[in-house]
Design an enzyme around this catalytic site. Structure first.
Site, mmCIF file in Angstrom:
data_model
loop_
_atom_site.group_PDB
_atom_site.id
_atom_site.type_symbol
_atom_site.label_atom_id
_atom_site.label_comp_id
_atom_site.label_asym_id
_atom_site.label_seq_id
_atom_site.Cartn_x
_atom_site.Cartn_y
_atom_site.Cartn_z
ATOM 1 N N ASP A 45 0.842 -1.188 0.000
ATOM 2 C CA ASP A 45 0.000 0.000 0.000
ATOM 3 C C ASP A 45 0.882 1.243 0.000
ATOM 4 O OD1 ASP A 45 -2.838 1.143 0.492
ATOM 5 O OD2 ASP A 45 -1.553 2.190 1.918
ATOM 6 N N TYR A 50 3.991 9.233 0.396
ATOM 7 C CA TYR A 50 4.951 8.535 1.263
ATOM 8 C C TYR A 50 6.391 8.774 0.797
ATOM 9 C CZ TYR A 50 0.602 6.273 2.683
ATOM 10 O OH TYR A 50 -0.684 6.049 3.100
ATOM 11 N N LYS A 79 -1.805 5.948 -4.423
ATOM 12 C CA LYS A 79 -2.840 6.958 -4.157
ATOM 13 C C LYS A 79 -2.495 8.290 -4.804
ATOM 14 C CE LYS A 79 -3.345 4.806 0.370
ATOM 15 N NZ LYS A 79 -1.990 4.595 0.900
ATOM 16 N N HIS A 112 -6.625 9.861 -2.322
ATOM 17 C CA HIS A 112 -6.090 9.742 -0.957
ATOM 18 C C HIS A 112 -6.993 10.421 0.079
ATOM 19 C CE1 HIS A 112 -1.962 9.157 1.173
ATOM 20 N NE2 HIS A 112 -2.937 9.067 2.043
ATOM 21 N N SER A 220 -4.080 2.096 9.997
ATOM 22 C CA SER A 220 -3.779 2.427 11.399
ATOM 23 C C SER A 220 -4.525 1.489 12.347
ATOM 24 C CB SER A 220 -4.091 3.895 11.707
ATOM 25 O OG SER A 220 -3.338 4.750 10.880
ATOM 26 N N GLY A 223 -4.269 1.782 16.093
ATOM 27 C CA GLY A 223 -4.768 2.982 16.754
ATOM 28 C C GLY A 223 -3.667 3.953 17.104
ATOM 29 N N GLU A 229 4.091 7.457 17.430
ATOM 30 C CA GLU A 229 5.362 7.403 16.715
ATOM 31 C C GLU A 229 5.702 8.759 16.095
ATOM 32 O OE1 GLU A 229 6.618 3.701 14.051
ATOM 33 O OE2 GLU A 229 5.481 5.132 12.874
#
Ligand SMILES: NC(=O)C1=CN([C@@H]2O[C@H](COP(=O)(O)OP(=O)(O)OC[C@H]3O[C@@H](n4cnc5c(N)ncnc54)[C@H](OP(=O)(O)O)[C@@H]3O)[C@@H](O)[C@H]2O)C=CC1
Ligand SMILES: O=C1CO[C@H](CO)[C@@H](O)[C@@H]1O
Length: 325
Positions: A45, A50, A79, A112, A220, A223, A229
């Protein structure tokens, strides 16, 4: 380890139910992708945003060159970033993203976010992201433009007709906007990718997709972890799901990790998942999330943690940037 099942999309193509997410996979991205393929991942993905599509493509190329997989064994998602929503921008950037990956088609291409922003020259600002600085070094924020989603969707439909993309879908859309798109889409919406974890379950949106035959991919899945991070304050105020007694208890009962329970909670309910990990042992563990079953009671108890808490909310950053001022 159990084989990864596939989900048949409205386009007729099959999508693996478990894949590997590429956001924040930066250092050693080619090796990470190559090792993920070696471990058994077939879906990747990616996204313009990114900033690692060329690097990811290198990992794919190495795996294909070494005979580990063929192109048709893989399912590559990418995306469309918000600054490419205008009809004239879509096909050129899809072609550029394919070039970075070293591919001649994407299996799936998603809008996106339902947020249309002014074009930014990506050769100067890559990846563009939500905050980019102009040539004068001043933060220009992001500039909204009047491009309706249908204009962007039509351009993606044309990419399908040109065989640059096999299936198309959307991400971060909520129910009413999705329903609006469904009224006019000529090529079906195959996938909706959404933030989905026990603190944000979105059961009605998922039911709508089920009813319409749209596959749902959860992102995600752990969660808060993904956002802790990044040092996002909101995420730090919630109990990490990996440390939650309910999740830990269920994991111990099944001799699995909390991460595997969180992923199984989604896959057992028919969703696809795309966990990301830069850690080889976790990367392997996240693939082993279809070969055991939670009880209905366990599934319900996890779903009851729902608090409607969304971490990835563009309005938060757009508000901060005062773009509508
Ligand atoms: N459409 C969209 O707008 C969005 C799409 N996505 C997609 O979804 C993917 C996954 O979501 P993302 O938010 O990145 O994060 P995840 O929910 O997959 O969580 C990633 C975090 O969990 C850690 N982790 C991974 N596996 C384990 C494990 N088994 N045990 C303990 N910790 C673990 C990782 O650490 P480490 O890496 O150090 O192992 C990292 O800190 C993205 O990579 C991207 O492809 C994500 C956000 C938005
Ligand atoms: O997919 C993604 C994860 O979330 C980020 C913050 O909204 C996005 O910028 C990124 O593209």
């Amino acid at each position: 380890m159990a084989a990864i099942p596939s989900i048949t999309l409205k386009s007729g193509f099959k999508m693996p139910q478990v894949g590997f997410g590429l956001w924040k996979v930066n250092d050693n991205c080619p090796d990470t992708v190559y090792n993920a393929i070696k471990a058994g991942y077939r879906l990747f993905d990616g996204a313009f945003d990114y900033g690692n599509e060329e690097a990811a493509g290198k990992g794919v190329k190495r795996a294909i060159d070494e005979g580990l997989v063929k192109r048709e064994d893989l399912f590559i998602t990418s995306k469309l970033w918000n600054t490419f929503h205008e009809e004239k921008q879509v096909e050129p950037i899809v072609r550029q993203q394919l070039k970075w990956w070293g591919l001649d088609y994407f299996d799936l291409f998603l809008i996106h976010f339902p947020v249309s922003l002014k074009y930014v020259d990506y050769t100067k600002h890559y990846p563009t992201g939500w905050t980019y600085k102009g040539d004068d070094g001043v933060d220009q924020g992001v500039i909204p433009i009047n491009v309706p989603i249908l204009e962007t969707w039509r351009a993606l439909e044309s990419c399908v007709e040109k065989k640059l993309v096999r299936s198309i879908g959307v991400s971060n859309f909520q129910g009413s906007l999705l329903m609006d798109l469904l009224r006019s889409a000529k090529i079906p919406v195959s996938v909706l990718q959404i933030e989905h974890h026990p603190y944000l379950v979105q059961p009605n949106l998922i039911s709508l997709c089920k009813q319409e035959g749209i596959a749902v991919t959860a992102y995600s899945s752990f969660g808060p972890q993904s956002f802790v991070e990044l040092d996002w304050e909101k995420a730090k105020t919630l109990k990490p799901l990996f440390e939650h007694d309910l999740i830990k208890g269920i994991a111990a009962k099944h001799n699995k990790t909390p991460a595997q329970v969180l992923l199984r909670w989604a896959t057992q309910r028919g969703l696809a998942v795309i966990p990301k990990s830069n850690t080889p042992s976790r990367l392997a563990q996240n693939l082993d999330v279809v070969g055991f079953d939670l009880t209905e009671e366990e599934i319900q108890s996890i779903s009851k943690l729902d608090a409607g808490i969304r971490f990835n909310e563009p309005v938060d950053y757009l508000g901060t940037l005062h773009i509508f001022a």
